[in-house]
Design an enzyme around this catalytic site. Sequence first.
Site, short mmCIF file in Angstrom:
data_model
loop_
_atom_site.label_atom_id
_atom_site.label_comp_id
_atom_site.label_asym_id
_atom_site.label_seq_id
_atom_site.Cartn_x
_atom_site.Cartn_y
_atom_site.Cartn_z
N ASP A 27 -5.98 -13.38 5.80
CA ASP A 27 -4.81 -12.60 5.41
C ASP A 27 -5.32 -11.33 4.75
O ASP A 27 -6.14 -11.38 3.83
CB ASP A 27 -3.93 -13.40 4.46
CG ASP A 27 -2.75 -12.59 3.96
OD1 ASP A 27 -1.85 -12.33 4.76
OD2 ASP A 27 -2.74 -12.22 2.77
N ILE A 28 -4.85 -10.18 5.21
CA ILE A 28 -5.30 -8.90 4.65
C ILE A 28 -4.33 -8.52 3.54
O ILE A 28 -3.14 -8.28 3.81
CB ILE A 28 -5.33 -7.80 5.73
CG1 ILE A 28 -6.23 -8.23 6.90
CG2 ILE A 28 -5.81 -6.49 5.13
CD1 ILE A 28 -7.67 -8.47 6.53
N ASP A 121 0.37 9.06 8.90
CA ASP A 121 -0.32 9.60 10.07
C ASP A 121 -1.59 10.33 9.65
O ASP A 121 -1.54 11.53 9.39
CB ASP A 121 0.62 10.56 10.81
CG ASP A 121 0.03 11.08 12.10
OD1 ASP A 121 -0.98 10.51 12.57
OD2 ASP A 121 0.56 12.08 12.63
N GLU A 155 -8.27 14.44 15.53
CA GLU A 155 -7.31 13.90 16.49
C GLU A 155 -6.10 14.80 16.61
O GLU A 155 -5.56 15.01 17.70
CB GLU A 155 -6.88 12.49 16.06
CG GLU A 155 -5.97 11.77 17.06
CD GLU A 155 -4.48 12.02 16.87
OE1 GLU A 155 -3.69 11.53 17.70
OE2 GLU A 155 -4.09 12.71 15.90
N ASP A 184 -2.85 3.86 15.14
CA ASP A 184 -2.41 5.19 14.76
C ASP A 184 -0.95 5.11 14.33
O ASP A 184 -0.06 4.91 15.17
CB ASP A 184 -2.57 6.13 15.96
CG ASP A 184 -2.36 7.59 15.60
OD1 ASP A 184 -1.92 7.88 14.47
OD2 ASP A 184 -2.61 8.44 16.47
N ASP A 302 -2.47 -7.50 9.18
CA ASP A 302 -2.77 -8.88 9.56
C ASP A 302 -2.93 -9.02 11.07
O ASP A 302 -3.75 -9.80 11.55
CB ASP A 302 -1.67 -9.82 9.05
CG ASP A 302 -1.71 -10.00 7.54
OD1 ASP A 302 -2.77 -9.74 6.94
OD2 ASP A 302 -0.68 -10.39 6.96
#
Length: 500
Positions: A27-28, A121, A155, A184, A302
């Site tokens: 689990d993050i 972003d 990017e 992204d 996650d």
Amino acid sequence: MGATALIAALFAAPAEAAPAAALAAPDIPVASVKAHLAQFQSIATANGGNRAHGRPGYLASVTYVKGLLDTAGFTTQQQSFTYNGVTGYNLIADWPGGDTSDTLMTGAHLDSVTAGPGINDNGSGSAANLEVALQVARSGFHPARHLRFGWWGAEELGLRGSTAYVNSLTSAQKAAITGYLNFDMVGSPNPGYFLYDGDNSDGTGSGPGPTGSAEIEDTLEAYFTSIGVPTRGTDFDGRSDYGPFIAAGIPAGGIFTGAEGRKTAAQVTLWGGTAGTFDPCYHASCDTTANINDTALNRNADAIAYTVWTLADGGTTEPPTGETVYSDTFETATGWTANAGATDTATSGLFERGDPAATSSGVATQLGTTVSGTFDLVTGATAGAGAGVNDVDGGATTIRSPAITLPTGALSLSFAWYLAHLNNATSGDYFRVRVISGSTTTTVFNQAGAASNRAAAWQSATVDLSAYAGQSIRLQVESADTGTASLVEAAVDNVLITKG
């Protein structure tokens, strides 16, 4: 994301779910991902309000990410390229081990536009990518496939960094990247849950990705299905950094929560939110840490971890002898919880992760310097009006680690520590480290106080954890002043568990 229109999201039947991972992904903690976002915000604020290509805020962002990965044991490369007469940078991080001819790569662009700090972003994708990489290191994950992580520059100016990276590879090196995951904008404030349409089952325009892209989509979808969140396809239209990879025939996939396009009424029914733009601060100065949906960020972080662990092909958590199982220098918040058992009795000087201020009362009682970096775990980080203001008073204070999964074999815990007190201390005062395994808590290190002056000075300690091999544990750091007249301070830094 680039500045073209948002791809239409169609409501097709979901693809067949991929098999579950052999090893459970961690689990993050969303708090850890948000701590990275706070750092990106601070960097932007200190550097003209942005982290754009060629601006000092971008290079500072690269330096921040690289420092954490170097400490965690990754092999990093800061690749330079030139665009518009300005030097840009990609950061590539390889986790040691695995079959380098079968490399799974995970990437996100790190730059913002010049108009703002770029926290959704794409601080969101960069921070989630970073925290997943750090969890790979903390868990000692060693899969059959080689793992590589990337952070792309420029990017926003047309995929310049990722294009430079792919173009720098030989044909053999391109063939060795057998999957690329792109993240992204994964925390949009009015989010949708879009997956790149690897098999073109949604028929969104550009056709399927290279062979293997459908498996990536299926794996991501399997995670969202497991938590009851529906997903929809979005087109491989070349809008983000997967573009150069799929152009080179590399299978790809990823998550997208929406940019300047508007959420339809049907999508509101599907996901909640409002019938407005997915991100009203897209490419604007208001794309700050206030422009993040925590639920979306948590789910997507996650999902990234689930996909990395699932696609890693037969991974184990068995690091070779001498390798790191877990490490923490406390330079970012990693899920340590103060008073986790709700048993603390101290009225001041509570353990916290902080930037400590030096205090002295004839002898040094709190050090203003850490063993490495800026932060440590310390009892009352601020100095206050005097040495006895923010010391431990009235009882015990604790701080507890997140769960740590230990492999089998010989294991060793090491850490830096100090306990400082004046001659009004007693043998009832202490600094301790304890191991929590299931319902059992065991003291593995103890330093008692005494009725004498003890100046703060960093020391190192090593503890044998082999008895806990194969278990999931938590570490708990404790200090106590059992008499209110005592002046007691304590701190910990550079916690490390190794195998062998």
